[in-house]
Design an enzyme around this catalytic site. Structure first.
Site, PDB file in Angstrom:
ATOM      1  CG  ASN A 162      -1.106   1.371   1.642  1.00  0.00           C
ATOM      2  OD1 ASN A 162      -1.899   1.989   0.200  1.00  0.00           O
ATOM      3  ND2 ASN A 162      -2.594   1.244   2.893  1.00  0.00           N
ATOM      4  CE  LYS A 192       0.052   3.261   4.769  1.00  0.00           C
ATOM      5  NZ  LYS A 192       0.011   3.008   6.201  1.00  0.00           N
ATOM      6  CG  HIS A 247      -5.449   2.199   5.057  1.00  0.00           C
ATOM      7  ND1 HIS A 247      -5.191   3.222   6.367  1.00  0.00           N
ATOM      8  CD2 HIS A 247      -4.713   1.497   5.307  1.00  0.00           C
ATOM      9  CE1 HIS A 247      -3.956   2.091   6.097  1.00  0.00           C
ATOM     10  NE2 HIS A 247      -4.127   1.079   6.045  1.00  0.00           N
ATOM     11  CD  GLU A 262      -3.110   5.715   6.885  1.00  0.00           C
ATOM     12  OE1 GLU A 262      -2.487   5.331   5.465  1.00  0.00           O
ATOM     13  OE2 GLU A 262      -1.907   5.591   7.429  1.00  0.00           O
ATOM     14  CD  GLU A 285      -3.694  -2.530   7.393  1.00  0.00           C
ATOM     15  OE1 GLU A 285      -2.568  -2.879   6.919  1.00  0.00           O
ATOM     16  OE2 GLU A 285      -4.313  -1.439   7.052  1.00  0.00           O
ATOM     17  N   GLY A 295       2.299   2.400  10.932  1.00  0.00           N
ATOM     18  CA  GLY A 295       3.436   3.416  11.204  1.00  0.00           C
ATOM     19  C   GLY A 295       4.119   3.973  11.898  1.00  0.00           C
ATOM     20  CB  SER A 323       4.733  -1.264  12.154  1.00  0.00           C
ATOM     21  OG  SER A 323       4.693  -0.595  12.515  1.00  0.00           O
TER      22      SER A 323
HETATM   23  P1  PGA Z   1       2.309   0.291   7.682  1.00  0.00           P
HETATM   24  O1  PGA Z   1       1.225   0.538   7.021  1.00  0.00           O
HETATM   25  O2  PGA Z   1       2.758  -1.392   6.814  1.00  0.00           O
HETATM   26  O3  PGA Z   1       3.020   2.122   7.192  1.00  0.00           O
HETATM   27  O4  PGA Z   1       2.315   0.294   9.211  1.00  0.00           O
HETATM   28  C1  PGA Z   1       0.401  -0.463   6.465  1.00  0.00           C
HETATM   29  C2  PGA Z   1      -0.870   0.112   6.556  1.00  0.00           C
HETATM   30  O5  PGA Z   1      -1.179   1.309   6.610  1.00  0.00           O
HETATM   31  O6  PGA Z   1      -1.488  -0.969   5.386  1.00  0.00           O
END
Ligand code: PGA
Length: 260
Positions: free
Chosen positions: A11, A13, A97, A99, A171, A177, A217
């Site tokens: 992803n 983003k 997601h 976010e 997640e 992140g 992460s």
């Molecule tokens: P990340 O993001 O690996 O940077 O923690 C994962 C995600 O949001 O899908």
């Protein structure tokens, strides 16, 4: 032993210039480990979908989108429909997601409409679920995930699940992140719970066929131990998917995990 294939998805983003997105896709096409048993999807921003799709065409990698709107067309400024995505050979669409849930305030009922429209468009929906740190500390992980699944998956046609077009991504919000990864055991516990909920809705047999990804992460170094858990069937990778060597390493980890 399960017959589910691993699904490793990157992803991207809201990252990368056009030139950098092209460079990353080209780098991954070169690095893709030959004969990898894992399914792999790249999920760039909308504006890079066409270019990335052209680069990975003919490779085993598939294209994914980070979001989609549920209406087919019309006066929905700023939105992109499933039909438009399907035209670009998009096969996977992320729905909910964290976010989008937490920054854009998308609700479970909106996400359900989006998920159903992705499935109606013959693409695979990846429904993301997960709890915040406060919710985990308050022992609410299962109830939060259960609510997200219950609303998000309302009305999902069994046929789409039979065709393998429903994926769940667990997640934990506190791990996205942040550099904090759930331990393989913490993740497995929730994945098993998710599979039980899926069994309640779709029956035991179908629930066993659904891929459940972990995200938060994930790095090359943590991929193998996560994938070795019985109910972890893939990884949704953010930051580490922007680095060719890291993402290729994660794909490679999928080739050896659960070998035993
Ligand atoms: P990340 O993001 O690996 O940077 O923690 C994962 C995600 O949001 O899908």
């Amino acid at each position: 032993m399960s017959t589910r294939k691993f699904l490793i998805a990157g992803n991207w983003k809201m990252n990368l210039s056009h030139a950098k997105a092209v460079e990353l896709a080209q780098g991954l096409v070169k690095q893709f480990p030959a004969g990898s048993p894992a399914q792999v999807a790249l999920i760039p921003t909308f504006v890079h979908l066409e270019a990335v799709g052209a680069i990975i065409k003919g490779s085993p990698m598939k294209l994914g989108a980070q979001d989609a709107y549920f209406e087919k067309h019309g006066a929905f400024t700023g939105e992109v429909s499933c039909e438009q995505l399907a035209e670009l050979a998009v096969q996977y669409v992320l729905v909910g997601h964290s976010e989008r849930r937490h920054i854009l305030h998308e609700t479970d009922s909106l996400l359900n409409k989006k998920l159903l429209s992705v499935l109606a468009g013959n693409m695979t929906a990846v429904l993301c679920v997960g709890e915040t740190l406060d919710q985990r500390k308050g022992n609410q992980t299962q109830s939060v995930v259960q609510t997200q699944l219950q609303h998000g998956l309302a009305g999902v046609p069994t046929g789409a699940v039979e065709q393998g077009r429903l994926v769940i991504a667990y997640e934990p919000v506190w791990a996205i992140g942040t550099g904090l990864t759930a331990t393989p055991e913490q993740a497995q516990e929730v994945h098993q719970f998710i599979r039980e909920r899926l069994a309640g809705q779709f029956g035991q047999g179908l629930a066993q066929s659904v891929q459940i990804q972990y995200g938060g992460s994930v790095k090359k170094a943590s991929a193998h131990s996560l994938l070795s858990q019985p109910d972890i069937d893939g990884l949704l990778v953010g930051g580490a998917s922007l680095i060719v060597e890291e993402f290729a390493g994660i794909i490679a980890a999928a080739a050896t995990a659960k070998a035993a």
